[in-house]
Write a protein that holds these residues in place. Structure first.
Motif, PDB file in Angstrom:
ATOM      1  N   MET A 233       0.790  -1.177  -0.069  1.00 45.26           N
ATOM      2  CA  MET A 233       0.193   0.047  -0.175  1.00 45.26           C
ATOM      3  C   MET A 233       0.984   1.240   0.026  1.00 45.26           C
TER       4      MET A 233
ATOM      5  N   GLU B 116       0.890   4.224  -2.859  1.00 42.89           N
ATOM      6  CA  GLU B 116       0.841   5.645  -2.638  1.00 42.89           C
ATOM      7  C   GLU B 116       2.068   6.417  -3.234  1.00 42.89           C
ATOM      8  N   GLN B 117       3.071   5.894  -3.100  1.00 47.39           N
ATOM      9  CA  GLN B 117       4.393   6.442  -3.749  1.00 47.39           C
ATOM     10  C   GLN B 117       4.520   6.414  -5.184  1.00 47.39           C
TER      11      GLN B 117
END
Length: 124
Positions: A116, A120-121
């Motif tokens: 996750m 997100e990155q």
């Protein structure tokens, strides 16, 4: 009664960078659990024999090995139990083999958290 000494067992490699990865993973546990140590099954030091021998010299008689393995293959089903049997005879210690960390559902949750975070990155 003293609690058993914890041995975080990794397979081992002649590549120091491989060993450094496991030592970094073990660092939070080593900082939090008194007398916990990393040991390697083969190809690197300290070996299980070295860690158990040092512990016995310091007065420890009980050890718990936490395998830093994802699953129980041949090493954890045959090789490590045979090593434990020899170490118990040689050192007069009691050594418990815990299940590999890969069997613990908390590791699955940690993997999910890493995925996750990576999502997100990653730019859309």
């Amino acid at each position: 009664m003293n609690s058993p000494r914890i041995i975080l067992l990794a397979h081992g490699s002649s590549d120091k960078r491989w060993c450094e990865t496991f030592e970094k993973l073990a660092a939070p546990t080593l900082a939090s659990v008194d007398n916990a140590r990393v040991a390697y099954m083969e190809l690197a030091e300290p070996s299980i024999d070295t860690v158990v021998g040092e512990g016995v010299t310091e007065g420890a008689t009980e050890f718990t090995i936490i395998p830093l393995f994802l699953a129980a293959g041949r090493h954890l089903r045959k090789d490590v139990p045979a090593m434990i049997e020899d170490l118990e005879k040689e050192h007069g210690a009691t050594i418990q083999l815990a299940p590999p960390i890969g069997e613990n559902p908390l590791l699955g949750q940690a993997i999910r958290d890493v995925v996750m975070l990576q999502l997100e990155q990653t730019p859309a």
